[in-house]
Write a protein that holds these residues in place. Structure first.
Motif, PDB file in Angstrom:
ATOM      1  N   ALA A 170      23.316  34.903  49.008  1.00 52.78           N
ATOM      2  CA  ALA A 170      23.075  35.672  49.388  1.00 52.78           C
ATOM      3  C   ALA A 170      21.531  36.174  50.073  1.00 52.78           C
ATOM      4  O   ALA A 170      20.913  36.697  51.029  1.00 52.78           O
ATOM      5  CB  ALA A 170      23.522  37.209  49.230  1.00 52.78           C
ATOM      6  N   TRP A 171      20.507  34.796  49.858  1.00 49.95           N
ATOM      7  CA  TRP A 171      19.434  35.295  50.508  1.00 49.95           C
ATOM      8  C   TRP A 171      19.123  34.425  51.609  1.00 49.95           C
ATOM      9  O   TRP A 171      18.259  35.291  51.943  1.00 49.95           O
ATOM     10  CB  TRP A 171      18.221  35.250  49.853  1.00 49.95           C
ATOM     11  CG  TRP A 171      16.953  35.062  49.915  1.00 49.95           C
ATOM     12  CD1 TRP A 171      15.788  36.188  49.392  1.00 49.95           C
ATOM     13  CD2 TRP A 171      16.134  33.667  50.096  1.00 49.95           C
ATOM     14  NE1 TRP A 171      14.184  35.575  50.120  1.00 49.95           N
ATOM     15  CE2 TRP A 171      14.978  33.887  50.486  1.00 49.95           C
ATOM     16  CE3 TRP A 171      16.011  32.209  49.952  1.00 49.95           C
ATOM     17  CZ2 TRP A 171      13.523  33.434  50.203  1.00 49.95           C
ATOM     18  CZ3 TRP A 171      15.485  31.113  50.392  1.00 49.95           C
ATOM     19  CH2 TRP A 171      14.455  31.558  50.623  1.00 49.95           C
ATOM     20  N   LEU A 172      19.914  33.524  51.883  1.00 47.79           N
ATOM     21  CA  LEU A 172      20.222  32.420  53.251  1.00 47.79           C
ATOM     22  C   LEU A 172      20.646  33.005  54.144  1.00 47.79           C
ATOM     23  O   LEU A 172      20.413  32.906  55.139  1.00 47.79           O
ATOM     24  CB  LEU A 172      20.443  30.911  52.125  1.00 47.79           C
ATOM     25  CG  LEU A 172      19.341  30.264  51.211  1.00 47.79           C
ATOM     26  CD1 LEU A 172      20.448  29.358  50.857  1.00 47.79           C
ATOM     27  CD2 LEU A 172      18.411  29.714  52.482  1.00 47.79           C
ATOM     28  N   ARG A 173      21.667  34.144  54.389  1.00 46.05           N
ATOM     29  CA  ARG A 173      22.332  34.439  55.006  1.00 46.05           C
ATOM     30  C   ARG A 173      21.617  35.594  55.267  1.00 46.05           C
ATOM     31  O   ARG A 173      21.562  35.625  57.003  1.00 46.05           O
ATOM     32  CB  ARG A 173      23.607  35.113  53.811  1.00 46.05           C
ATOM     33  CG  ARG A 173      24.795  35.452  55.003  1.00 46.05           C
ATOM     34  CD  ARG A 173      25.455  36.067  54.761  1.00 46.05           C
ATOM     35  NE  ARG A 173      25.592  37.214  53.791  1.00 46.05           N
ATOM     36  CZ  ARG A 173      25.790  37.156  52.276  1.00 46.05           C
ATOM     37  NH1 ARG A 173      26.628  35.869  51.604  1.00 46.05           N
ATOM     38  NH2 ARG A 173      25.940  38.089  51.028  1.00 46.05           N
ATOM     39  N   ALA A 174      20.861  36.212  54.548  1.00 39.11           N
ATOM     40  CA  ALA A 174      20.182  37.573  54.901  1.00 39.11           C
ATOM     41  C   ALA A 174      18.863  36.697  55.968  1.00 39.11           C
ATOM     42  O   ALA A 174      18.314  37.895  57.079  1.00 39.11           O
ATOM     43  CB  ALA A 174      19.242  38.435  53.834  1.00 39.11           C
ATOM     44  N   ARG A 175      17.873  35.333  55.530  1.00 37.86           N
ATOM     45  CA  ARG A 175      17.571  34.889  56.661  1.00 37.86           C
ATOM     46  C   ARG A 175      17.774  33.871  57.936  1.00 37.86           C
ATOM     47  O   ARG A 175      17.016  33.421  57.728  1.00 37.86           O
ATOM     48  CB  ARG A 175      16.495  34.299  55.634  1.00 37.86           C
ATOM     49  CG  ARG A 175      15.537  35.520  54.158  1.00 37.86           C
ATOM     50  CD  ARG A 175      14.503  34.481  53.644  1.00 37.86           C
ATOM     51  NE  ARG A 175      13.683  34.151  55.048  1.00 37.86           N
ATOM     52  CZ  ARG A 175      12.493  33.333  54.422  1.00 37.86           C
ATOM     53  NH1 ARG A 175      12.443  33.437  53.444  1.00 37.86           N
ATOM     54  NH2 ARG A 175      11.592  33.181  55.155  1.00 37.86           N
TER      55      ARG A 175
END
Length: 256
Positions: free
Chosen positions: A20-25
């Motif tokens: 989720a963190w990678l997707r957000a960035r």
């Protein structure tokens, strides 16, 4: 057989948290830590592994860590998490939404569970040794295709390891036999796609343990075949042949 449900639950939580963190960035401009002729390393890779390690260590503090972005030792007989925090780094950097987080657990010499999470499609492939592999909790199985002319296969080949010319010859040789060839840019997703019956085979000259540990366990549990030939005895890097267990892949690879 021991129950590894708790470990898989934590691995899944860690993979989804980092995913989720990678997707957000995903759309940000990313800092390159190291750049090579045909690959690169991003600072976000290290940050994602730190995030995953924190989740795993919060529940299993005595387990070791073997990851693309560094290792953390433990007792000699302790289980070891094998982590690729961002498989498909080049895709990620160029804005191509084909990448994943991969986490496996090795006990002794056996990988007892695997979790591969694709945050862009919200697809979570997972398995516990001896059980049915799943995609978002639904059972998966390799394709039933037996003829190369029906197959869609993945091929990767190194260019920095001296195998470029041989890889190109193999690419041309196989492309004449199959329906389509794809180069996905993520080994873990390639293996999971074979496990789910979407594709049929994957061939790569140079791949690392953390790239395939989780996905290979998923593929084999789904009925597929997987062969790893290390560069030298005991090495974590080598060549891979993976397929649905039915295609005559070895015969198809022979070049007269």
């Amino acid at each position: 057989m021991p129950d590894f449900s708790a470990q898989l639950s934590v691995a899944t939580a860690a993979a989804k948290h980092a995913g989720a963190w990678l997707r957000a960035r995903f759309s940000e401009v990313h800092h390159i830590d190291a750049e090579f002729a045909h690959d690169l390393k991003l600072s976000i890779d290290k940050e994602a592994q730190q995030m995953i390690t924190a989740v795993l260590r919060s529940r299993f503090p005595d387990y070791g860590i073997l990851g693309e972005e560094g290792t953390e030792s433990a007792a000699a007989d302790a289980p070891v998490w094998i982590i690729d925090p961002l498989d498909g780094t080049v895709n990620y950097f160029y804005g191509i939404p084909l990448f994943c987080v991969s986490i496996a657990l090795r006990v002794g010499q056996q990988v007892v569970l695997g979790c591969v999470y694709d945050p862009m499609r919200d697809e979570c492939f997972s398995v516990i040794q001896g059980k049915t592999p799943t995609l978002n909790n639904a059972p998966i199985r390799v394709s039933s295709r037996r003829e190369m002319r029906q197959a869609v296969i993945f091929i990767g080949h190194g260019t920095h390891d001296g195998s470029g010319d041989a890889g190109i010859r193999r690419f041309a040789h196989l492309s004449a036999q199959v329906r389509k060839i794809r180069i996905l840019g993520s080994a873990a997703l390639a293996l999971c796609y074979i496990a789910a019956g979407r594709m049929d085979a994957y061939i790569e000259n140079r791949i690392h343990l953390w790239d395939f540990a989780a996905a290979a366990a998923i593929l084999e549990a789904a009925g597929g075949g997987f062969e790893f030939t290390p560069l030298q005895p005991g090495a974590a890097t080598g060549a891979v042949i993976a397929w649905n267990g039915l295609l005559p892949i070895h015969a198809a690879m022979e070049i007269n």
